[in-house]
Design a protein around this motif. Structure first.
Motif, mmCIF file in Angstrom:
data_model
loop_
_atom_site.group_PDB
_atom_site.id
_atom_site.type_symbol
_atom_site.label_atom_id
_atom_site.label_comp_id
_atom_site.label_asym_id
_atom_site.label_seq_id
_atom_site.Cartn_x
_atom_site.Cartn_y
_atom_site.Cartn_z
ATOM 1 N N PHE A 8 -5.694 3.808 -44.591
ATOM 2 C CA PHE A 8 -6.253 3.534 -45.751
ATOM 3 C C PHE A 8 -5.904 2.312 -46.517
ATOM 4 N N LEU A 9 -4.132 2.068 -46.550
ATOM 5 C CA LEU A 9 -3.690 1.245 -47.166
ATOM 6 C C LEU A 9 -3.848 -0.247 -46.486
ATOM 7 N N ILE A 10 -4.105 -0.237 -45.266
ATOM 8 C CA ILE A 10 -4.280 -1.523 -44.715
ATOM 9 C C ILE A 10 -5.581 -2.048 -44.694
ATOM 10 N N VAL A 11 -6.676 -1.120 -44.780
ATOM 11 C CA VAL A 11 -7.888 -1.563 -45.332
ATOM 12 C C VAL A 11 -7.979 -2.341 -46.845
ATOM 13 N N MET A 12 -7.303 -1.619 -47.787
ATOM 14 C CA MET A 12 -7.467 -1.818 -49.128
ATOM 15 C C MET A 12 -6.648 -3.071 -49.411
ATOM 16 N N ILE A 13 -5.466 -3.256 -48.597
ATOM 17 C CA ILE A 13 -4.822 -4.637 -48.864
ATOM 18 C C ILE A 13 -5.690 -5.937 -48.523
ATOM 19 N N LEU A 14 -6.331 -5.807 -47.127
ATOM 20 C CA LEU A 14 -6.960 -6.876 -46.668
ATOM 21 C C LEU A 14 -8.451 -6.876 -47.413
ATOM 22 N N THR A 15 -8.935 -5.774 -48.288
ATOM 23 C CA THR A 15 -9.897 -6.017 -49.172
ATOM 24 C C THR A 15 -9.520 -7.073 -50.300
ATOM 25 N N VAL A 16 -8.289 -6.823 -50.952
ATOM 26 C CA VAL A 16 -7.839 -7.553 -51.814
ATOM 27 C C VAL A 16 -7.773 -9.020 -51.478
ATOM 28 N N VAL A 17 -7.284 -9.169 -50.447
ATOM 29 C CA VAL A 17 -7.230 -10.523 -49.692
ATOM 30 C C VAL A 17 -8.492 -11.050 -49.513
ATOM 31 N N LEU A 18 -9.712 -10.401 -49.047
ATOM 32 C CA LEU A 18 -10.921 -11.213 -48.942
ATOM 33 C C LEU A 18 -11.615 -11.276 -50.184
ATOM 34 N N VAL A 19 -11.240 -10.513 -51.435
ATOM 35 C CA VAL A 19 -12.043 -10.761 -52.640
ATOM 36 C C VAL A 19 -11.383 -11.939 -53.090
ATOM 37 N N ARG A 20 -10.230 -11.998 -53.079
ATOM 38 C CA ARG A 20 -9.443 -13.347 -53.597
ATOM 39 C C ARG A 20 -9.805 -14.605 -52.732
ATOM 40 N N GLY A 21 -10.586 -14.330 -51.404
ATOM 41 C CA GLY A 21 -10.885 -15.512 -50.729
ATOM 42 C C GLY A 21 -9.883 -15.951 -49.670
ATOM 43 N N ILE A 22 -10.324 -16.146 -48.545
ATOM 44 C CA ILE A 22 -9.497 -16.870 -47.324
ATOM 45 C C ILE A 22 -10.207 -17.592 -46.299
ATOM 46 N N ARG A 23 -9.515 -18.636 -45.970
ATOM 47 C CA ARG A 23 -9.808 -19.593 -45.028
ATOM 48 C C ARG A 23 -9.274 -19.462 -43.721
ATOM 49 N N GLU A 24 -9.831 -19.156 -42.760
ATOM 50 C CA GLU A 24 -9.211 -18.980 -41.307
ATOM 51 C C GLU A 24 -9.186 -20.411 -40.569
ATOM 52 N N SER A 25 -8.308 -21.227 -40.309
ATOM 53 C CA SER A 25 -8.574 -22.216 -39.425
ATOM 54 C C SER A 25 -8.639 -21.840 -37.982
ATOM 55 N N ALA A 26 -9.247 -22.963 -37.370
ATOM 56 C CA ALA A 26 -9.309 -22.384 -35.938
ATOM 57 C C ALA A 26 -8.052 -22.482 -35.190
ATOM 58 N N GLU A 27 -7.047 -23.105 -35.752
ATOM 59 C CA GLU A 27 -5.623 -23.179 -35.135
ATOM 60 C C GLU A 27 -5.106 -21.690 -35.349
ATOM 61 N N THR A 28 -5.146 -21.068 -36.470
ATOM 62 C CA THR A 28 -4.698 -19.913 -36.666
ATOM 63 C C THR A 28 -5.451 -18.781 -36.060
ATOM 64 N N ASN A 29 -6.593 -18.837 -35.886
ATOM 65 C CA ASN A 29 -7.386 -18.047 -34.883
ATOM 66 C C ASN A 29 -6.912 -18.051 -33.421
ATOM 67 N N ASN A 30 -6.835 -19.315 -32.958
ATOM 68 C CA ASN A 30 -6.199 -19.542 -31.681
ATOM 69 C C ASN A 30 -4.786 -18.903 -31.237
ATOM 70 N N VAL A 31 -3.896 -18.880 -32.496
ATOM 71 C CA VAL A 31 -2.635 -18.400 -32.490
ATOM 72 C C VAL A 31 -2.631 -16.784 -32.296
ATOM 73 N N MET A 32 -3.551 -16.320 -33.038
ATOM 74 C CA MET A 32 -3.715 -15.003 -32.883
ATOM 75 C C MET A 32 -4.445 -14.288 -31.790
ATOM 76 N N VAL A 33 -5.206 -15.089 -31.029
ATOM 77 C CA VAL A 33 -5.893 -14.889 -29.783
ATOM 78 C C VAL A 33 -4.731 -14.685 -28.731
ATOM 79 N N LEU A 34 -3.878 -15.860 -28.773
ATOM 80 C CA LEU A 34 -2.626 -16.179 -27.743
ATOM 81 C C LEU A 34 -1.800 -14.793 -27.862
ATOM 82 N N ILE A 35 -1.558 -14.721 -29.095
ATOM 83 C CA ILE A 35 -0.712 -13.286 -29.145
ATOM 84 C C ILE A 35 -1.139 -12.342 -28.701
ATOM 85 N N LYS A 36 -2.368 -11.863 -28.766
ATOM 86 C CA LYS A 36 -3.000 -10.637 -28.295
ATOM 87 C C LYS A 36 -2.858 -10.672 -26.867
ATOM 88 N N ILE A 37 -3.443 -11.722 -26.369
ATOM 89 C CA ILE A 37 -3.325 -12.206 -24.885
ATOM 90 C C ILE A 37 -1.930 -11.754 -24.397
#
Length: 482
Positions: free
Chosen positions: A174-203
């Motif tokens: 429950f809490l992880i969803v609500m924390i991310l909800t607060v982040v999304l309400v305040r607005g977030i800009r994900e750069s392509a570089e950040t997404n690429n880093v996350m992809v590399l970490i997952k792989i």
């Protein structure tokens, strides 16, 4: 295109629902409602659970990849016909009309919401595992779902909770969803570089698990390879389908492709090939590390398999491998939760802007310029059920919603081939009507591997949606006055 697709597909699913797909599900009472549709049509009998694929989960992954390839080619054709970016809701609104668009939009709400419920339950299981790594053990009542159809046991097999409902709530989910909800309400800009880093970490997390676990594989765990026969393979595919959600992102970028006729199919097929190879490596390794029955109702089967093995002589390094995989898996889940919570709120926003939902859902926050009301509602709609239900129940609802949307999209391609044959298409699925027809048939086949109860819940959701449409949406849509 391939990098975009891999970034969307490699997410939380392979770390969470693979255990349910391998071991199946067991329920506390025998009922026809628990039986997969196809099994009941063949045997006409009640069941205490669903057959898992066992080590043959590898075949399930290949089967699902083929289905996804057929469907993604249909998505690509629709995306190339419509001069605006968007999801299946946008495509059908522009081509098949309002009522079909409403059905798909209502279905997408279910798909996005339940997908994130599943991911948040998986995230909570990994967070609890991280606490355990550091020797912290919160009260079990507040870190477990209230509904556990197969009960809960520890690593030694001791029964902690009996099957069914108990007094508790999965607060980390429950809490992880609500924390991310607060982040999304305040607005977030994900750069392509950040997404690429996350992809590399997952792989990297997948590669670390496979390379470290390969030395501890016991081939005896692979026999029998298909303990539940083809019924188990189909049911496992119906469950593991969740891991491939997101592949259609390649088709939504059809307008940006230099040569859509060539780039889109290559991007789709390359994405599915790379992801399937990675998933197969995880499936083969996991099924060789522990008996396939031992991952029943496990929302964190990969890291828990490492935990079980790390206590054996010579396997202490798996203790540190487990930490690395935990970090990679949780990173992947956070990025998936963030993207799908954002996407879900935007679907509600788009449907509200078209008049199909109350206007309050398209209100924009005066300071943050985000659809705050939709985002908050989406947060509670996802967070509360995530604290109550187990991962298998949630994954089933997500899968049937997604497969149904795929069926409608594929049928839409067939209809438009005959209704508007001369309409410009930047990309056309090959082999005439064969690909769309195969997509419909294969999606329905996977849906047949889901329990009757899941179908009933899904139909109930659709009925609620149609009632809302006929009593509210069609009277308030932008076309109501025409």
């Amino acid at each position: 295109m391939t990098a975009l697709g891999i970034g969307a597909v490699i997410g939380a699913g392979i770390f969470t629902v693979i255990g349910t797909a391998m071991a199946g599900q067991h329920f506390d009472t025998s009922s026809i409602l628990n039986a997969p549709v196809l099994d009941y049509m063949i045997h006409h009998s009640a069941t205490l659970g669903r057959p898992g694929a066992g080590p043959a989960i590898a075949l399930s992954l290949v089967l699902v990849a083929m289905v996804c390839a057929f469907t993604a080619l249909c998505y690509a054709e629709l995306a190339s016909m419509i001069p605006i970016a968007g999801s299946a809701y946008t495509y059908t609104y522009a081509t098949l009309g309002e009522i079909v668009a409403w059905i798909i939009g209502w279905d997408l709400i279910l798909e996005y919401a339940v997908s994130n419920m599943t991911v948040s339950v998986g995230f909570a299981a990994h967070l609890v595992d991280l606490f355990d790594w550091f020797g912290v053990h919160p009260p079990l009542r507040w870190i477990s779902p209230a509904y556990l159809p197969g009960g809960l046991t520890d690593l030694k097999g001791t029964v902690l909770w009996s099957p069914g409902w108990h007094f508790g709530f999965d607060w980390p989910a429950f809490l992880i969803v609500m924390i991310l909800t607060v982040v999304l309400v305040r607005g977030i800009r994900e750069s392509a570089e950040t997404n690429n880093v996350m992809v590399l970490i997952k792989i990297a997390a997948i590669l670390i698990f496979v390379s470290a676990g390969a030395a501890f594989v016991n081939p005896d765990h692979w026999h029998p390879f298909m303990p539940r026969g083809w019924s188990g393979v189909l049911t496992g595919g119906s469950i593991i389908f969740f891991t491939y959600i997101g592949f259609d992102s390649v088709s939504t970028a059809a307008e940006e492709a230099t040569n859509p006729q060539k780039d889109i199919p290559i991007g789709i097929l390359a994405t599915l090939f790379v992801c399937t190879v990675l998933y197969l490596a995880v499936a083969v390794t996991l099924s060789g590390l522990v008996p396939w029955q031992s991952v029943l109702d496990d929302a964190a089967p990969v890291v828990n398999a490492l935990k079980k093995l790390s206590v054996f002589p010579g396997a202490h390094r798996l203790h540190w491998v487990r930490l690395a995989v935990l970090f990679g898996a949780m990173t992947g889940m956070i990025s998936s939760l963030l993207v799908y919570q954002l996407g879900q709120a935007r679907v509600w926003f788009a449907m509200s802007r078209d008049g199909l939902l109350p206007r309050v859902f398209s209100h924009v926050h005066p300071r943050f310029r985000t659809p705050a009301f939709s985002t908050w509602v989406a947060g509670f709609v996802v967070g509360i059920p995530a604290g109550l239900f187990d991962i298998g129940t949630l994954a089933d609802l997500s899968n049937i919603g997604t497969l149904f949307a795929f069926v409608l999209v594929s049928i839409g391609v067939i209809i438009l081939r005959y209704r508007e044959p001369d309409r410009p298409r930047g990309f056309r699925a090959p082999l005439g009507p064969v690909i769309p027809v195969l997509s419909v048939v294969c999606c329905i086949l996977l849906m047949a591997g889901l329990p009757i109860l899941t179908w009933l819940r899904f139909f109930a959701w659709l009925v609620i949606g149609l009632v809302i449409y006929f009593f509210y949406s069609r009277h308030h849509s932008e076309f109501a006055t025409r």
